[in-house]
Design a protein around this motif. Structure first.
Motif, PDB file in Angstrom:
ATOM      1  N   LEU A  70       8.614   5.606   5.664  1.00 21.99           N
ATOM      2  CA  LEU A  70       8.387   6.996   5.251  1.00 21.99           C
ATOM      3  C   LEU A  70       9.521   7.514   4.368  1.00 21.99           C
ATOM      4  O   LEU A  70      10.687   7.224   4.610  1.00 21.99           O
ATOM      5  CB  LEU A  70       8.254   7.895   6.485  1.00 21.99           C
ATOM      6  N   THR A  71       9.153   8.285   3.345  1.00 24.89           N
ATOM      7  CA  THR A  71      10.124   8.989   2.496  1.00 24.89           C
ATOM      8  C   THR A  71       9.833  10.469   2.584  1.00 24.89           C
ATOM      9  O   THR A  71       8.705  10.901   2.313  1.00 24.89           O
ATOM     10  CB  THR A  71       9.983   8.547   1.027  1.00 24.89           C
ATOM     11  N   LYS A  72      10.839  11.265   2.972  1.00 28.29           N
ATOM     12  CA  LYS A  72      10.567  12.695   3.114  1.00 28.29           C
ATOM     13  C   LYS A  72      11.821  13.501   2.855  1.00 28.29           C
ATOM     14  O   LYS A  72      12.884  12.970   2.610  1.00 28.29           O
ATOM     15  CB  LYS A  72      10.037  12.991   4.510  1.00 28.29           C
ATOM     16  N   VAL A  97       0.864  -1.183   0.000  1.00 30.58           N
ATOM     17  CA  VAL A  97       0.000   0.000   0.000  1.00 30.58           C
ATOM     18  C   VAL A  97       0.898   1.230   0.000  1.00 30.58           C
ATOM     19  O   VAL A  97       1.902   1.278   0.713  1.00 30.58           O
ATOM     20  CB  VAL A  97      -0.936   0.007   1.228  1.00 30.58           C
ATOM     21  N   LYS A  98       0.543   2.217  -0.857  1.00 29.15           N
ATOM     22  CA  LYS A  98       1.331   3.450  -0.938  1.00 29.15           C
ATOM     23  C   LYS A  98       0.429   4.661  -0.773  1.00 29.15           C
ATOM     24  O   LYS A  98      -0.777   4.569  -1.004  1.00 29.15           O
ATOM     25  CB  LYS A  98       2.028   3.553  -2.305  1.00 29.15           C
ATOM     26  N   MET A 157       5.109  11.994  11.713  1.00 30.40           N
ATOM     27  CA  MET A 157       5.861  11.112  12.607  1.00 30.40           C
ATOM     28  C   MET A 157       5.602   9.638  12.304  1.00 30.40           C
ATOM     29  O   MET A 157       6.473   8.801  12.489  1.00 30.40           O
ATOM     30  CB  MET A 157       5.451  11.357  14.054  1.00 30.40           C
ATOM     31  N   ARG A 158       4.385   9.332  11.899  1.00 28.86           N
ATOM     32  CA  ARG A 158       4.045   7.919  11.720  1.00 28.86           C
ATOM     33  C   ARG A 158       2.822   7.815  10.823  1.00 28.86           C
ATOM     34  O   ARG A 158       1.936   8.680  10.872  1.00 28.86           O
ATOM     35  CB  ARG A 158       3.710   7.294  13.082  1.00 28.86           C
ATOM     36  N   VAL A 159       2.785   6.772   9.987  1.00 25.07           N
ATOM     37  CA  VAL A 159       1.576   6.450   9.225  1.00 25.07           C
ATOM     38  C   VAL A 159       1.214   5.005   9.543  1.00 25.07           C
ATOM     39  O   VAL A 159       2.056   4.106   9.443  1.00 25.07           O
ATOM     40  CB  VAL A 159       1.788   6.622   7.700  1.00 25.07           C
ATOM     41  N   LEU A 197       5.924  10.687   1.594  1.00 22.81           N
ATOM     42  CA  LEU A 197       5.342   9.554   0.866  1.00 22.81           C
ATOM     43  C   LEU A 197       5.612   8.299   1.681  1.00 22.81           C
ATOM     44  O   LEU A 197       6.584   8.227   2.428  1.00 22.81           O
ATOM     45  CB  LEU A 197       5.943   9.456  -0.540  1.00 22.81           C
ATOM     46  N   TRP A 198       4.746   7.322   1.573  1.00 19.65           N
ATOM     47  CA  TRP A 198       4.905   6.148   2.426  1.00 19.65           C
ATOM     48  C   TRP A 198       4.504   4.862   1.697  1.00 19.65           C
ATOM     49  O   TRP A 198       3.762   4.880   0.716  1.00 19.65           O
ATOM     50  CB  TRP A 198       4.099   6.303   3.717  1.00 19.65           C
TER      51      TRP A 198
END
Lengths: 433, 433
Positions: A363-365, A333-334, A346-348, A381-382
């Motif tokens: 996480l991509t940031k 899942v993206k 901080m978190r997804v 993006l995650w």
């Protein structure tokens, strides 16, 4: 039945707006698609107002047309019907890719398809969502000036001034429409442009800082600092090229962390002061109310303007309605997550079992090319690997920002009459084989 | 059965902690209430460790006592039992009003009663919640120095320096424990100090600004600015008087909008740098995790520290369990709302019908006596008139902050193993006559 003269007479009496029809049948589609020489005519003060009506095309909604209906006085006789040069003010709008999901053609409001949205950290200019209230202005970059009103005096800045007199800085920010994901509220009970989850995008904006640049010229005023953060810039480039016309050519204010509406396009004037702008968009739009507030009880004077945006996230992969063939019982899942005000994600958490268990996403940031301060203006993006059972499955995501704020579970408690700020958990329904 | 010498021998072998009991029956209450000359003894390296055990009394929890249980090697013979001078380190703690609801006696952790909490905008010092990890230190204000480590050099500041060399400023802030309202998470599935909704209070703090005061001495470093906001002060007065010992006498850091833990009491050292503090409280406590994270899977290194607090609200009137005689079918509901990071409270909604309809509360905010910047550091008190039906009624409140963040509807999706950040809708059950 009525001649133009008669209509004019009626109109001058009570200053109303008059609508006449060729066939006496109210047809919204025809009406909205009015074109030069078309059959529908609106008159005010004795003359056709179609040009203005088309200019402020944002009024072409069911609600406004219903209001107009009561002013209908009849149909023009065929003899009175003459072709009118409507001079379509949208005729010079720029070209847009046909890939957009169009929510409104005139003014142009469109979002990229969800399957493309998170393919890159930086959204390509051509795929950046477009939210226009009016036709795109045609501005001559050489003669264009930005007037900075400092109270006692004012400064006129040319594009050349901005590019040569100030050190260029690049800020990477996510810009999001207040109405992003409104469709979910509309499904509940709102009308308005039914944005999906793609009225959001991230770009590198290059321009002049407003704080060390312009504001060093004014007396230091502590109260203004929070409004003019060091990362607020007057941008003239978007992802390394001139800002496209749809996105504010030649200059646009970039106000990181604030609602898209405050990132003013086609910037012409800056006023430094302690009072809130009295513009329509600041005072009488872009405000949220309680779920129990109606159009009748809404008090726009009392309600605060939407400025900083709340924490949000959405799933971009898989698409709603997908049929999934999982690998070892897992599905990838993206999506994206973002919060306003410079707050980091901080978190997804992602769930495929109704929230009983949650998987933490990777996480991509951060954009290494940006000159940003320590604030986190751009999205995260995650990706998450989530165990799924066979059958109909609802995939859910929710994010936590660096102020530990979370997203609400569903639309009901945040529903508001204008359909703003839809940041409930995002849910995508798929079938797992 | 075992003599002290035998215990010592065991202990030196594997460096464990040894617990012995007089009667062989494990009794937590007795154990926690250990007092000088008491019957329970803990030994390490051959000697009693009760003094240290009492000092770090935060370990007196079910979980730690269960871990210790496995190290039990037997009971001391009556001959071996001698009175021990435990030198209770809490004996010099200050006097506290008996009105507090005490969650832990040693160290002292207590909150005021809910019916008093919102009676005044400024919380009286004597009613301000107390959250101590250790005994209250005894500090001589004349010899006390605050060491400011600037990397290459350091500055020593006396209390006199702070009061005379810097312009005093007064900041009104709300300070809240990360565990405020933890009881609701505990009812779900957490252990920990079961704070009710009153581990929060608002005071006027007077002291020296850290930014224009101390930091003008150091090289400007843009990265540090967000951490050292202009309203961060070293405070020496609380509501106009010397800061009480329980609240940090003689000096305390006031870090508005951040979790209570960062408002360091009994301040001794400030280190200016870009690295996060490696202290236990920064690294290995005050971190939140996903609802699916367990003590076994929690990765403290990866999880970010709790700093800014999320939006919260709570009902102070009526009290849970009240029997209400409504006036014209209406009941008056009162409470507080607050958000971290300087975000204002935009709206508080109150419902007495399960969220079907919401009443907007009247808000009271701002302290005219404060020198704050444009940030909103202090809480909003609110009052709402809510229609109620006869019978059992649940009253609910929820707040929206100026970043448009809202509170989650219930505990489940925000539950975390340490029970932090309980900001779900607050619910009070009453009976309406």
């Amino acid at each position: 039945i009525f001649s133009s003269e008669e209509i004019s007479k009626h109109n001058s009496k009570d200053n109303g707006i008059w609508v006449s029809y060729k066939d006496g049948v109210y047809d919204i589609t025809d009406f909205v698609d009015l074109h030069p020489g078309g059959e529908k005519i609106m008159l005010a003060s004795g003359g056709p107002i179609d040009a203005f009506w088309n200019m402020y095309a944002v009024h072409k909604t069911d609600e406004v047309l219903e209001i107009l209906e009561q002013y209908k006085i009849g149909s023009l006789s065929p003899e009175d019907q003459k072709p009118i040069d409507l001079n379509d003010p949208f005729s010079k709008d720029p070209f847009r890719l046909p890939v957009f999901r169009i929510n409104s053609k005139k003014p142009f409001n469109a979002e990229p398809p969800i399957e493309l949205l998170t393919d890159s950290y930086i959204t390509p200019n051509e795929l950046f969502y477009v939210r226009n209230h009016l036709p795109v202005p045609e501005i001559d970059p050489d003669s264009h000036r930005i007037s900075v009103d400092l109270g006692d005096s004012s400064i006129q800045l040319s594009l050349e001034d901005l590019k040569t007199k100030f050190k260029p800085v690049t800020i990477t920010t996510t810009i999001q429409c207040a109405g992003n994901r409104r469709q979910e509220m509309s499904d509940f009970k709102t009308k308005g442009l039914s944005w999906g989850p793609c009225a959001i995008g991230t770009a590198r904006w290059t321009g002049a800082r407003m704080l060390p640049g312009v504001l060093l010229h004014v007396t230091y005023n502590h109260d203004i600092i929070p409004l003019l953060d060091g990362d607020v810039i007057i941008a003239y480039k978007m992802n390394g090229v001139d800002i496209p016309r749809d996105h504010g050519y030649p200059v646009r204010a970039i106000v990181p962390g604030y609602v898209g509406a405050r990132n003013v396009k086609w910037l012409r004037q800056i006023t430094v002061g302690s009072d809130e702008s009295t513009s329509h968009w600041q005072m009488n739009d872009y405000k949220a109310f309680s779920p129990s507030t109606t159009f009748e009880t809404a008090n726009y004077k009392k309600a605060p303007s939407i400025q900083e945006m709340p924490v949000i996230s959405a799933i971009s992969v898989p698409k709603p309605g997908s049929i999934i063939d999982p690998e070892d019982g897992m599905v990838e899942v993206k999506g994206y997550a973002w919060s306003g005000g410079g707050r980091d994600i901080m978190r997804v958490d992602v769930s495929a079992d109704g929230g009983n268990t949650w998987q933490e996403a990777s996480l991509t940031k951060d954009d290494p090319d940006a000159d940003d301060s320590a604030h986190c203006w751009a999205w995260t993006l995650w990706t998450a690997e989530v165990p799924v059972a066979a059958g109909k499955v609802e995939i859910i995501c929710k994010a936590i920002d660096s102020a530990n704020n979370c997203q609400p579970e569903w639309i009901g408690p945040i529903w508001n009459l204008r359909g703003f700020l839809t940041n409930a958990w995002h849910r995508v329904n798929v079938t797992v084989e």
